[in-house]
Design a protein around this motif. Sequence first.
Motif, PDB file in Angstrom:
ATOM      1  N   MET A   1       0.836  -1.191   0.000  1.00  0.00           N
ATOM      2  CA  MET A   1       0.000   0.000   0.000  1.00  0.00           C
ATOM      3  C   MET A   1       0.875   1.245   0.000  1.00  0.00           C
ATOM      4  SD  MET A   1      -2.888  -1.084   2.813  1.00  0.00           S
ATOM      5  CE  MET A   1      -3.795   0.446   2.549  1.00  0.00           C
ATOM      6  N   HIS A   2       0.496   2.208  -0.823  1.00  0.00           N
ATOM      7  CA  HIS A   2       1.261   3.448  -0.930  1.00  0.00           C
ATOM      8  C   HIS A   2       0.362   4.616  -0.529  1.00  0.00           C
ATOM      9  CE1 HIS A   2       4.610   1.439  -2.908  1.00  0.00           C
ATOM     10  NE2 HIS A   2       3.721   0.829  -3.684  1.00  0.00           N
ATOM     11  N   PHE A   3       0.729   5.283   0.529  1.00  0.00           N
ATOM     12  CA  PHE A   3      -0.049   6.390   1.062  1.00  0.00           C
ATOM     13  C   PHE A   3       0.701   7.693   0.786  1.00  0.00           C
ATOM     14  CE2 PHE A   3      -1.340   8.917   4.985  1.00  0.00           C
ATOM     15  CZ  PHE A   3      -2.550   9.341   4.424  1.00  0.00           C
ATOM     16  N   TYR A   4       0.145   8.502  -0.128  1.00  0.00           N
ATOM     17  CA  TYR A   4       0.743   9.787  -0.480  1.00  0.00           C
ATOM     18  C   TYR A   4       0.038  10.906   0.291  1.00  0.00           C
ATOM     19  CZ  TYR A   4       3.312   7.898  -4.536  1.00  0.00           C
ATOM     20  OH  TYR A   4       4.185   7.212  -5.350  1.00  0.00           O
ATOM     21  N   LYS A  24       6.557   5.619 -10.447  1.00  0.00           N
ATOM     22  CA  LYS A  24       5.847   4.421 -10.907  1.00  0.00           C
ATOM     23  C   LYS A  24       5.302   3.612  -9.725  1.00  0.00           C
ATOM     24  CE  LYS A  24       8.007   3.859 -15.425  1.00  0.00           C
ATOM     25  NZ  LYS A  24       8.410   5.274 -15.507  1.00  0.00           N
ATOM     26  N   GLU A  25       4.800   4.342  -8.732  1.00  0.00           N
ATOM     27  CA  GLU A  25       4.147   3.753  -7.568  1.00  0.00           C
ATOM     28  C   GLU A  25       2.785   4.421  -7.414  1.00  0.00           C
ATOM     29  OE1 GLU A  25       8.030   2.656  -4.750  1.00  0.00           O
ATOM     30  OE2 GLU A  25       6.668   4.287  -4.194  1.00  0.00           O
ATOM     31  N   PRO A  38      -3.217   4.567   6.365  1.00  0.00           N
ATOM     32  CA  PRO A  38      -4.379   3.685   6.533  1.00  0.00           C
ATOM     33  C   PRO A  38      -4.055   2.358   7.212  1.00  0.00           C
ATOM     34  CG  PRO A  38      -3.621   3.674   4.264  1.00  0.00           C
ATOM     35  CD  PRO A  38      -2.837   4.740   4.963  1.00  0.00           C
ATOM     36  N   GLY A  39      -2.777   1.987   7.347  1.00  0.00           N
ATOM     37  CA  GLY A  39      -2.398   0.733   7.985  1.00  0.00           C
ATOM     38  C   GLY A  39      -0.931   0.740   8.352  1.00  0.00           C
ATOM     39  N   ILE A  40      -0.533  -0.172   9.218  1.00  0.00           N
ATOM     40  CA  ILE A  40       0.854  -0.177   9.690  1.00  0.00           C
ATOM     41  C   ILE A  40       1.827  -0.604   8.591  1.00  0.00           C
ATOM     42  CG2 ILE A  40       0.193  -0.595  12.082  1.00  0.00           C
ATOM     43  CD1 ILE A  40       0.865  -3.541  11.675  1.00  0.00           C
ATOM     44  N   LYS A  43       3.189   2.293   2.975  1.00  0.00           N
ATOM     45  CA  LYS A  43       4.379   3.108   2.747  1.00  0.00           C
ATOM     46  C   LYS A  43       3.941   4.564   2.602  1.00  0.00           C
ATOM     47  CE  LYS A  43       7.074  -0.493   0.409  1.00  0.00           C
ATOM     48  NZ  LYS A  43       7.790  -0.859  -0.836  1.00  0.00           N
ATOM     49  N   HIS A  44       4.401   5.403   3.515  1.00  0.00           N
ATOM     50  CA  HIS A  44       4.002   6.812   3.528  1.00  0.00           C
ATOM     51  C   HIS A  44       5.013   7.650   2.763  1.00  0.00           C
ATOM     52  CE1 HIS A  44       3.892  10.854   5.716  1.00  0.00           C
ATOM     53  NE2 HIS A  44       2.887  10.820   4.876  1.00  0.00           N
TER      54      HIS A  44
END
Length: 278
Positions: A1-4, A24-25, A38-40, A43-44
Amino acid sequence: MHFYTYDGSFEGLLTVVFEAYERKEWPTQIGREGEAPPGIFAKHHFVPTQEDKAKRVWEGLGKKLSKAAWENVYKAYLWEQPGFEMLIFQFVRLVFSSKQDGIEENFTESCVQKMAAVGKQMFREKHRMEAFIRFQRTEDGLFIAPIRPDFNVLPLVVSHFEKRYADQHWLIYDVRRQYGAYYDLQSVQIVSLEEAPLSLRKGQLSPEILTSVEPLYQQLWQAYFDHVNIPERKNQKLHLRHMPKRYWKYLTEKKPRMQAHQPIQNKQVPTIVPRLKA
């Protein structure tokens, strides 16, 4: 998961789009700076706003979309409802991946359907604000109108009032978002109010700051409203449909409360956001 995450600006969101393509993510969620992932295992990645990157994305969209669909991207940002960032990103990605023009008419895509629905909601709210805004004149000659729209449509109505009231100083103030549009006879500036009192934050003007004839004008308007009303043709259901109760607080004919205003401080105006026509 990628959190921007980004700074909350439109340019910042466009920079997120550019950054995602560059890395490219693809983000699984986009939020404002300071929001928790959103989760542990997510990736922030915080993306600082870069005007040049935002401009490239915005101009690229303009080349592939109709003017109305292009403007709808900005309107979706002003929509502000949960998930609007991902809606915009999904739509933008669809646009850039399409080899043909007219992708905004491909309603088999869920994001296209949603963007069209958002555009209609924003148009309806903009139209209501243009109809329901009521100004009150202060002793220093400033006309003030508080509003509390469901969506952030103030940037969309500015052009309408700039043309209609070009010979008056006015301030339209969004009490929900605590900012306004101030016209000084030359141009419109996005403003904030320094140390705004609680009464102003609630959209009220104190009688002491209003011109002495303002109550008379309000009484005349209320009398006109009552005079043109035909009791035998009263249709409360239709009336509420066109004039929902949530707008009544700021309508003179519905006896709004008084309010107060404070000195104005300029804020920076977005640099690449288009001035949408009324």
